[in-house]
Design an enzyme around this catalytic site. Structure first.
Site, PDB file in Angstrom:
ATOM      1  N   ARG A 226      11.145  -6.281   5.182  1.00 44.73           N
ATOM      2  CA  ARG A 226      10.905  -4.866   4.910  1.00 44.73           C
ATOM      3  C   ARG A 226      11.920  -3.986   5.645  1.00 44.73           C
ATOM      4  O   ARG A 226      12.241  -4.215   6.807  1.00 44.73           O
ATOM      5  CB  ARG A 226       9.494  -4.483   5.352  1.00 44.73           C
ATOM      6  CG  ARG A 226       9.237  -2.993   5.212  1.00 44.73           C
ATOM      7  CD  ARG A 226       7.801  -2.683   5.062  1.00 44.73           C
ATOM      8  NE  ARG A 226       7.050  -2.774   6.302  1.00 44.73           N
ATOM      9  CZ  ARG A 226       5.750  -2.482   6.373  1.00 44.73           C
ATOM     10  NH1 ARG A 226       5.091  -2.141   5.292  1.00 44.73           N
ATOM     11  NH2 ARG A 226       5.131  -2.577   7.520  1.00 44.73           N
TER      12      ARG A 226
ATOM     13  N   ARG B 235      -9.481   2.399   8.464  1.00 44.53           N
ATOM     14  CA  ARG B 235      -9.181   1.018   8.839  1.00 44.53           C
ATOM     15  C   ARG B 235     -10.340   0.368   9.583  1.00 44.53           C
ATOM     16  O   ARG B 235     -10.254  -0.808   9.938  1.00 44.53           O
ATOM     17  CB  ARG B 235      -7.954   0.990   9.740  1.00 44.53           C
ATOM     18  CG  ARG B 235      -6.650   0.672   9.027  1.00 44.53           C
ATOM     19  CD  ARG B 235      -5.575   0.692  10.076  1.00 44.53           C
ATOM     20  NE  ARG B 235      -4.402  -0.053   9.768  1.00 44.53           N
ATOM     21  CZ  ARG B 235      -3.297   0.467   9.234  1.00 44.53           C
ATOM     22  NH1 ARG B 235      -3.259   1.716   8.873  1.00 44.53           N
ATOM     23  NH2 ARG B 235      -2.240  -0.281   9.072  1.00 44.53           N
TER      24      ARG B 235
ATOM     25  N   ARG C 288      10.988  -1.647  10.986  1.00 43.29           N
ATOM     26  CA  ARG C 288       9.911  -1.053  11.774  1.00 43.29           C
ATOM     27  C   ARG C 288       9.697  -1.820  13.068  1.00 43.29           C
ATOM     28  O   ARG C 288       9.789  -3.047  13.099  1.00 43.29           O
ATOM     29  CB  ARG C 288       8.613  -1.060  10.958  1.00 43.29           C
ATOM     30  CG  ARG C 288       8.406   0.261  10.256  1.00 43.29           C
ATOM     31  CD  ARG C 288       7.212   0.239   9.374  1.00 43.29           C
ATOM     32  NE  ARG C 288       5.998  -0.201  10.047  1.00 43.29           N
ATOM     33  CZ  ARG C 288       4.797  -0.073   9.517  1.00 43.29           C
ATOM     34  NH1 ARG C 288       4.658   0.463   8.335  1.00 43.29           N
ATOM     35  NH2 ARG C 288       3.728  -0.498  10.163  1.00 43.29           N
TER      36      ARG C 288
ATOM     37  N   LYS D 106       0.822  -1.221   0.000  1.00 41.33           N
ATOM     38  CA  LYS D 106       0.000   0.000   0.000  1.00 41.33           C
ATOM     39  C   LYS D 106       0.849   1.261   0.000  1.00 41.33           C
ATOM     40  O   LYS D 106       0.634   2.175  -0.772  1.00 41.33           O
ATOM     41  CB  LYS D 106      -0.857   0.079   1.279  1.00 41.33           C
ATOM     42  CG  LYS D 106      -2.078  -0.749   1.321  1.00 41.33           C
ATOM     43  CD  LYS D 106      -2.967  -0.354   2.511  1.00 41.33           C
ATOM     44  CE  LYS D 106      -2.296  -0.318   3.872  1.00 41.33           C
ATOM     45  NZ  LYS D 106      -1.829  -1.580   4.394  1.00 41.33           N
TER      46      LYS D 106
ATOM     47  N   ARG E  59      -1.441  -7.943  13.743  1.00 47.17           N
ATOM     48  CA  ARG E  59      -1.905  -6.943  12.773  1.00 47.17           C
ATOM     49  C   ARG E  59      -2.782  -7.580  11.703  1.00 47.17           C
ATOM     50  O   ARG E  59      -3.769  -6.985  11.256  1.00 47.17           O
ATOM     51  CB  ARG E  59      -0.699  -6.234  12.138  1.00 47.17           C
ATOM     52  CG  ARG E  59      -0.051  -5.266  13.120  1.00 47.17           C
ATOM     53  CD  ARG E  59       1.353  -4.880  12.703  1.00 47.17           C
ATOM     54  NE  ARG E  59       1.408  -4.141  11.468  1.00 47.17           N
ATOM     55  CZ  ARG E  59       2.476  -4.075  10.678  1.00 47.17           C
ATOM     56  NH1 ARG E  59       3.574  -4.732  11.005  1.00 47.17           N
ATOM     57  NH2 ARG E  59       2.453  -3.368   9.582  1.00 47.17           N
TER      58      ARG E  59
HETATM   59  P1  AMP Z   1       0.764   1.386   8.873  1.00 46.44           P
HETATM   60  O1  AMP Z   1       2.051   2.082   8.646  1.00 46.44           O
HETATM   61  O2  AMP Z   1      -0.346   1.908   7.988  1.00 46.44           O
HETATM   62  O3  AMP Z   1       0.884  -0.109   8.825  1.00 46.44           O
HETATM   63  O4  AMP Z   1       0.306   1.762  10.367  1.00 46.44           O
HETATM   64  C1  AMP Z   1       1.086   1.385  11.476  1.00 46.44           C
HETATM   65  C2  AMP Z   1       0.238   1.373  12.733  1.00 46.44           C
HETATM   66  O5  AMP Z   1      -0.305   2.684  12.978  1.00 46.44           O
HETATM   67  C3  AMP Z   1      -0.979   0.453  12.673  1.00 46.44           C
HETATM   68  O6  AMP Z   1      -0.654  -0.894  12.983  1.00 46.44           O
HETATM   69  C4  AMP Z   1      -1.872   1.106  13.737  1.00 46.44           C
HETATM   70  O7  AMP Z   1      -1.440   0.805  15.052  1.00 46.44           O
HETATM   71  C5  AMP Z   1      -1.617   2.582  13.506  1.00 46.44           C
HETATM   72  N1  AMP Z   1      -2.558   3.146  12.513  1.00 46.44           N
HETATM   73  C6  AMP Z   1      -2.266   3.657  11.277  1.00 46.44           C
HETATM   74  N2  AMP Z   1      -3.367   4.068  10.661  1.00 46.44           N
HETATM   75  C7  AMP Z   1      -4.405   3.809  11.498  1.00 46.44           C
HETATM   76  C8  AMP Z   1      -5.811   3.981  11.432  1.00 46.44           C
HETATM   77  N3  AMP Z   1      -6.401   4.495  10.349  1.00 46.44           N
HETATM   78  N4  AMP Z   1      -6.561   3.603  12.503  1.00 46.44           N
HETATM   79  C9  AMP Z   1      -5.990   3.094  13.609  1.00 46.44           C
HETATM   80  N5  AMP Z   1      -4.678   2.879  13.738  1.00 46.44           N
HETATM   81  C10 AMP Z   1      -3.880   3.237  12.702  1.00 46.44           C
END
Ligand code: AMP
Length: 218
Positions: A127, A88, A160, A13, A171
């Site tokens: 990653r 989400r 990360r 993504k 996740r």
């Molecule tokens: P990502 O980089 O998009 O995988 O986001 C990393 C982490 O940030 C996720 O596992 C959530 O803990 C938090 N996060 C990011 N976007 C959201 C969202 N829209 N709603 C809730 N938590 C989020």
């Protein structure tokens, strides 16, 4: 154009949303990047979000709504945006619709990049991310030119904090329970574009651009 990118963690993504945003000349809004930045800077938002993020859970909807409403209000979003990692949950999706309705706007398209669980786990373990420009690499499929260093900034790449296998499994579970219902939500609205995330970065990008060109012609 207002686009949303959906998909499991590790589906590509972030990479694809970045390429599409650059091609269309609109900002990529990654809620994950905004949150990680807040955690790194130790802001109030960062302190609220940190525990949820490290455990692989979701940051509460109320926190996310405020963050996104604020970001979409910036002038660089006037011509459109690519949302990467938001919404989400169904509550976030309906809140986004309401937010846009206020300005008589709607999401133009939702790019759903799909990928199987085992591919996800394998990908995330490989990653790496640039702590400076946030560029993403995969040691297998998309390695940096010089081992361990960002192609753009030359900074040492990092892993990360939430890419350990146990957190990845959490996740994925959260994704299935909370985020996957959005596929039906946007499917019913007729704006969902499903893309197979298993190809090379450039092939997935080409497939997305083709789907998006249809949206642009409508
Ligand atoms: P990502 O980089 O998009 O995988 O986001 C990393 C982490 O940030 C996720 O596992 C959530 O803990 C938090 N996060 C990011 N976007 C959201 C969202 N829209 N709603 C809730 N938590 C989020």
């Amino acid at each position: 154009m207002m686009l949303v990118f959906l998909g499991p963690p590790g589906a590509g993504k972030g990479t694809q949303a970045g390429l599409v945003a650059r091609r269309l000349g609109i900002p990529q809004i990654s809620t994950g990047d905004i949150l990680r930045d807040a955690v790194a800077r130790g802001t109030d938002l960062g302190r609220q979000a940190r525990g949820f993020m490290e455990s692989g859970g979701l940051v509460p909807d109320e926190v996310m709504l405020g963050l996104v409403e604020d970001r979409l209000g910036h002038s660089d979003c006037a011509k459109g945006f690519v949302l990467d990692g938001y919404p989400r949950t169904l509550a976030q999706a309906t809140a986004l619709d309401k937010m846009l309705e206020g300005g008589s706007k709607t999401i133009d398209g939702v790019v759903f990049i799909d990928l199987g669980d085992e591919v996800v786990v394998g990908r995330l373990a490989h990653r790496r991310v640039c702590p400076q420009c946030k560029a993403l690499y995969n040691l297998g499929a998309n390695p940096p030119a010089k081992e361990g260093l960002c192609d753009r900034c030359g900074v040492a790449l990092a892993t990360r904090a939430d890419d350990g296998e146990t957190t990845i499994r959490t996740r994925l579970k959260v994704y299935r329970n909370e985020t996957l219902p959005l596929v039906e939500y946007y499917g019913t609205k007729g704006i969902l574009k499903k893309i197979d995330g298993e190809g090379k970065v450039e092939d997935v990008f080409a497939a997305i651009m083709e789907e998006i060109s249809e949206v642009r012609q409508n």
